[in-house]
Design a protein around this motif. Structure first.
Motif, PDB file in Angstrom:
ATOM      1  N   GLU A  59      -9.589  11.844  -2.410  1.00  0.00           N
ATOM      2  CA  GLU A  59     -10.062  10.894  -1.472  1.00  0.00           C
ATOM      3  C   GLU A  59      -8.857  10.580  -0.908  1.00  0.00           C
ATOM      4  O   GLU A  59      -8.378   9.677  -0.657  1.00  0.00           O
ATOM      5  N   GLU A  60      -7.743   9.794  -2.097  1.00  0.00           N
ATOM      6  CA  GLU A  60      -6.739   8.490  -2.186  1.00  0.00           C
ATOM      7  C   GLU A  60      -5.682   8.928  -2.127  1.00  0.00           C
ATOM      8  O   GLU A  60      -5.348   8.914  -1.082  1.00  0.00           O
ATOM      9  N   LEU A  61      -5.800  10.310  -2.411  1.00  0.00           N
ATOM     10  CA  LEU A  61      -4.743  11.060  -1.434  1.00  0.00           C
ATOM     11  C   LEU A  61      -4.982  11.261   0.330  1.00  0.00           C
ATOM     12  O   LEU A  61      -3.894  11.269   0.544  1.00  0.00           O
ATOM     13  N   GLN A  62      -6.182  12.102   0.536  1.00  0.00           N
ATOM     14  CA  GLN A  62      -5.930  11.953   1.158  1.00  0.00           C
ATOM     15  C   GLN A  62      -5.945  10.823   2.110  1.00  0.00           C
ATOM     16  O   GLN A  62      -4.819  10.893   3.490  1.00  0.00           O
ATOM     17  N   LYS A  63      -5.874   9.671   2.020  1.00  0.00           N
ATOM     18  CA  LYS A  63      -5.802   8.596   2.815  1.00  0.00           C
ATOM     19  C   LYS A  63      -4.766   8.037   2.275  1.00  0.00           C
ATOM     20  O   LYS A  63      -4.238   7.627   3.961  1.00  0.00           O
ATOM     21  N   HIS A  64      -3.883   8.529   1.778  1.00  0.00           N
ATOM     22  CA  HIS A  64      -2.464   7.954   1.460  1.00  0.00           C
ATOM     23  C   HIS A  64      -1.455   9.108   2.776  1.00  0.00           C
ATOM     24  O   HIS A  64      -0.950   8.814   3.615  1.00  0.00           O
ATOM     25  N   LEU A  65      -2.388  10.341   2.641  1.00  0.00           N
ATOM     26  CA  LEU A  65      -1.170  11.166   3.713  1.00  0.00           C
ATOM     27  C   LEU A  65      -2.106  11.157   5.345  1.00  0.00           C
ATOM     28  O   LEU A  65      -1.121  10.806   5.821  1.00  0.00           O
ATOM     29  N   GLU A  66      -3.167  10.433   5.555  1.00  0.00           N
ATOM     30  CA  GLU A  66      -3.448   9.792   7.175  1.00  0.00           C
ATOM     31  C   GLU A  66      -2.671   9.222   7.496  1.00  0.00           C
ATOM     32  O   GLU A  66      -2.111   8.555   8.522  1.00  0.00           O
ATOM     33  N   SER A  67      -2.121   8.070   5.675  1.00  0.00           N
ATOM     34  CA  SER A  67      -1.794   6.780   6.678  1.00  0.00           C
ATOM     35  C   SER A  67       0.075   7.396   7.130  1.00  0.00           C
ATOM     36  O   SER A  67       0.406   6.389   7.426  1.00  0.00           O
ATOM     37  N   LEU A  68       0.501   8.220   6.237  1.00  0.00           N
ATOM     38  CA  LEU A  68       1.798   8.314   6.787  1.00  0.00           C
ATOM     39  C   LEU A  68       1.816   8.732   8.497  1.00  0.00           C
ATOM     40  O   LEU A  68       1.702   9.461   8.999  1.00  0.00           O
ATOM     41  N   PRO A  69       3.300   8.662   9.124  1.00  0.00           N
ATOM     42  CA  PRO A  69       3.955   8.604   9.930  1.00  0.00           C
ATOM     43  C   PRO A  69       4.243  10.109  10.719  1.00  0.00           C
ATOM     44  O   PRO A  69       4.351  10.536   9.999  1.00  0.00           O
ATOM     45  N   ASP A  70       3.638  10.223  11.890  1.00  0.00           N
ATOM     46  CA  ASP A  70       4.320  11.597  12.702  1.00  0.00           C
ATOM     47  C   ASP A  70       5.134  11.427  12.183  1.00  0.00           C
ATOM     48  O   ASP A  70       6.243  10.432  13.431  1.00  0.00           O
ATOM     49  N   LEU A  71       6.576  12.721  11.865  1.00  0.00           N
ATOM     50  CA  LEU A  71       7.709  12.510  12.151  1.00  0.00           C
ATOM     51  C   LEU A  71       8.220  13.286  13.081  1.00  0.00           C
ATOM     52  O   LEU A  71       9.632  14.310  12.983  1.00  0.00           O
ATOM     53  N   ALA A  72       7.414  14.848  13.477  1.00  0.00           N
ATOM     54  CA  ALA A  72       7.032  15.683  13.932  1.00  0.00           C
ATOM     55  C   ALA A  72       9.124  15.493  14.644  1.00  0.00           C
ATOM     56  O   ALA A  72       9.502  16.577  14.896  1.00  0.00           O
TER      57      ALA A  72
ATOM     58  N   LEU B 168       6.155   8.175  -8.609  1.00  0.00           N
ATOM     59  CA  LEU B 168       5.497   8.855  -8.080  1.00  0.00           C
ATOM     60  C   LEU B 168       4.819   8.885  -8.489  1.00  0.00           C
ATOM     61  O   LEU B 168       4.327  10.599  -8.139  1.00  0.00           O
ATOM     62  N   LYS B 169       4.125   7.963  -7.622  1.00  0.00           N
ATOM     63  CA  LYS B 169       1.800   8.746  -8.022  1.00  0.00           C
ATOM     64  C   LYS B 169       1.984   9.861  -6.343  1.00  0.00           C
ATOM     65  O   LYS B 169       1.626  10.368  -6.431  1.00  0.00           O
ATOM     66  N   PHE B 170       2.722   9.169  -5.364  1.00  0.00           N
ATOM     67  CA  PHE B 170       2.400  10.124  -4.175  1.00  0.00           C
ATOM     68  C   PHE B 170       3.492  10.935  -3.798  1.00  0.00           C
ATOM     69  O   PHE B 170       3.592  11.522  -2.970  1.00  0.00           O
ATOM     70  N   ASP B 171       4.509  11.731  -4.973  1.00  0.00           N
ATOM     71  CA  ASP B 171       5.365  12.035  -5.052  1.00  0.00           C
ATOM     72  C   ASP B 171       4.611  13.835  -4.626  1.00  0.00           C
ATOM     73  O   ASP B 171       3.954  14.288  -5.378  1.00  0.00           O
TER      74      ASP B 171
END
Length: 63
Positions: A29-42, A10-13
């Protein structure tokens, strides 16, 4: 599953990220790095209107 493993999952929930940053369980910074690694599903979204009709088929009104 242990409580520790459940918390790790649940860390990134979305509902917990602000809390995790606030209490120091993760850095901004860790959160930002995780968000940037997510695929664009628009391209997977389906637009709709408040009346529930699909926005892309608004010309198909059969009423």
């Amino acid at each position: 599953m242990s409580l520790a493993q459940a918390n790790k999952n649940l860390k990134f929930d979305k509902r917990l990220t602000e809390r995790n940053v606030t209490v120091g369980e993760m850095s901004k910074e860790e959160l930002q790095k995780h968000l940037e690694s997510l695929p664009d599903l628009a391209h997977n979204v389906e637009k709709f209107t408040i009346d529930g009709k699909n926005a892309s088929s608004s010309s198909d009104e059969s009423h």
